[in-house]
Design a protein around this motif. Structure first.
Motif, PDB file in Angstrom:
ATOM      1  N   UNK A 141       0.805  -1.213   0.000  1.00  0.00           N
ATOM      2  CA  UNK A 141       0.000   0.000   0.000  1.00  0.00           C
ATOM      3  C   UNK A 141       0.843   1.270   0.000  1.00  0.00           C
ATOM      4  N   UNK A 142       2.161   1.116  -0.096  1.00  0.00           N
ATOM      5  CA  UNK A 142       3.026   2.287  -0.147  1.00  0.00           C
ATOM      6  C   UNK A 142       3.057   3.070   1.154  1.00  0.00           C
ATOM      7  N   UNK A 143       2.881   2.378   2.273  1.00  0.00           N
ATOM      8  CA  UNK A 143       2.878   3.032   3.579  1.00  0.00           C
ATOM      9  C   UNK A 143       4.223   2.815   4.274  1.00  0.00           C
ATOM     10  N   UNK A 144       4.643   3.777   5.040  1.00  0.00           N
ATOM     11  CA  UNK A 144       5.900   3.650   5.778  1.00  0.00           C
ATOM     12  C   UNK A 144       5.635   3.341   7.234  1.00  0.00           C
ATOM     13  N   UNK A 145       5.975   2.126   7.650  1.00  0.00           N
ATOM     14  CA  UNK A 145       5.744   1.720   9.041  1.00  0.00           C
ATOM     15  C   UNK A 145       6.995   1.986   9.870  1.00  0.00           C
ATOM     16  N   UNK A 146       6.934   2.986  10.742  1.00  0.00           N
ATOM     17  CA  UNK A 146       8.072   3.300  11.604  1.00  0.00           C
ATOM     18  C   UNK A 146       8.073   2.427  12.848  1.00  0.00           C
ATOM     19  N   UNK A 147       6.882   2.048  13.288  1.00  0.00           N
ATOM     20  CA  UNK A 147       6.772   1.166  14.457  1.00  0.00           C
ATOM     21  C   UNK A 147       5.827   0.024  14.124  1.00  0.00           C
ATOM     22  N   UNK A 148       5.987  -1.082  14.838  1.00  0.00           N
ATOM     23  CA  UNK A 148       5.171  -2.262  14.579  1.00  0.00           C
ATOM     24  C   UNK A 148       4.648  -2.827  15.886  1.00  0.00           C
TER      25      UNK A 148
END
Length: 276
Positions: A55-62
């Protein structure tokens, strides 16, 4: 705060990789949102999660940061297209088994608060048979098995269904044929799988539909977008919309298993059972 009502929890899984399972999970979530449903997409592939990439999202935390106590669940939720919310993947299944009672209660509470504004939780599991896949599937109410027109896909789907049925008592499976030439090929694929399960297993299979392969689906993946968003009139997008309408008609649970809090409780118990 407890969730206000039952939430439809759907685990999207497959017997092998390469069948387009994650693309199905993403587009099903988008298509359900298009019907006005409040949808959360949980990336449950704890080794190779890629929903945020698709989805072209940037996950900085999980989820790993939540389990470590570094932030709250609401801090990691990403805003996706169409109003969906995305929980990015993390290698967190083993960590769940080691949570203290207080941490367990906190995680369940966090999910419960998010569920106040939620109708559907779509869980994209890992492919194949591993502990995290089994845990997510056992915790979910609905299991959607994705397969394609390859002998290995059918064999591995049968192996996954057999394990879940015989060893864990999962008795109902929904089936989606992906990347097929047309509706007829999808029904034929389902018929092959059904013949195997009817002969050897005490499981009920229900056919959901087929998604045809088209160039727009490939182009959407290259663009890091859902085909339902990028090319809503494409053959595959229309198929996802039709399937979403069927899914939207599935009966909602009338018992506590329909609550997201209960889903998380079952997930924690599955992790603890595997670590014992």
């Amino acid at each position: 705060m407890a969730s206000m009502g039952p939430v439809q929890v759907i685990a999207v899984t497959s017997g092998k990789g390469g069948v387009g399972k994650s693309v199905v999970a993403v587009n099903l979530a988008l298509a359900l949102a298009g019907l006005g449903r409040r949808v959360m997409l949980l990336d449950g592939d704890l080794a190779m999660g890629n929903v945020d990439v698709l989805l072209g999202l940037g996950a900085e935390r999980t989820l790993a940061d939540v389990l470590a106590g570094d932030c709250g669940l609401e801090d990691i939720v990403l805003a996706g297209p169409g109003g969906i919310r995305v929980v990015p993947a993390a290698s967190g299944m083993c960590s769940m088994a080691r949570l203290s009672a207080r941490q367990q209660a906190g995680l369940i509470h966090d999910f419960g608060r998010l569920a106040d504004q939620l109708d559907v939780l779509v869980v994209d599991t890992a492919s194949g048979i591993d502990d995290s896949t089994v845990g997510f599937v056992r915790a979910a109410r609905e299991v959607l098995v994705v397969l394609c027109d390859e002998p290995a896909s059918i064999a591995d789907a049968y192996a996954l269904i057999g394990l879940l049925n015989r060893d864990y008592g999962v008795s109902r499976f929904r089936v989606l044929a992906n990347m097929v030439a047309g509706p007829r090929e999808g029904r034929e694929l389902f018929a092959k799988l059904l013949r195997l399960t009817e002969q050897f297993l005490a499981a009920t299979l229900q056919y959901v539909g087929a998604v045809p392969w088209d160039d727009n689906l490939r182009r959407a993946v290259q663009r890091q977008s859902a085909v339902c968003e990028a090319f809503p009139r494409a053959k595959s997008a229309l198929a996802f919309q039709s399937i979403a309408e069927k899914v939207d008609g599935w009966p909602l649970p009338a018992n506590p298993r329909g609550h997201v809090e209960f889903f998380v409780e079952r997930l924690i118990r599955a992790a603890q059972a595997k670590s014992a």
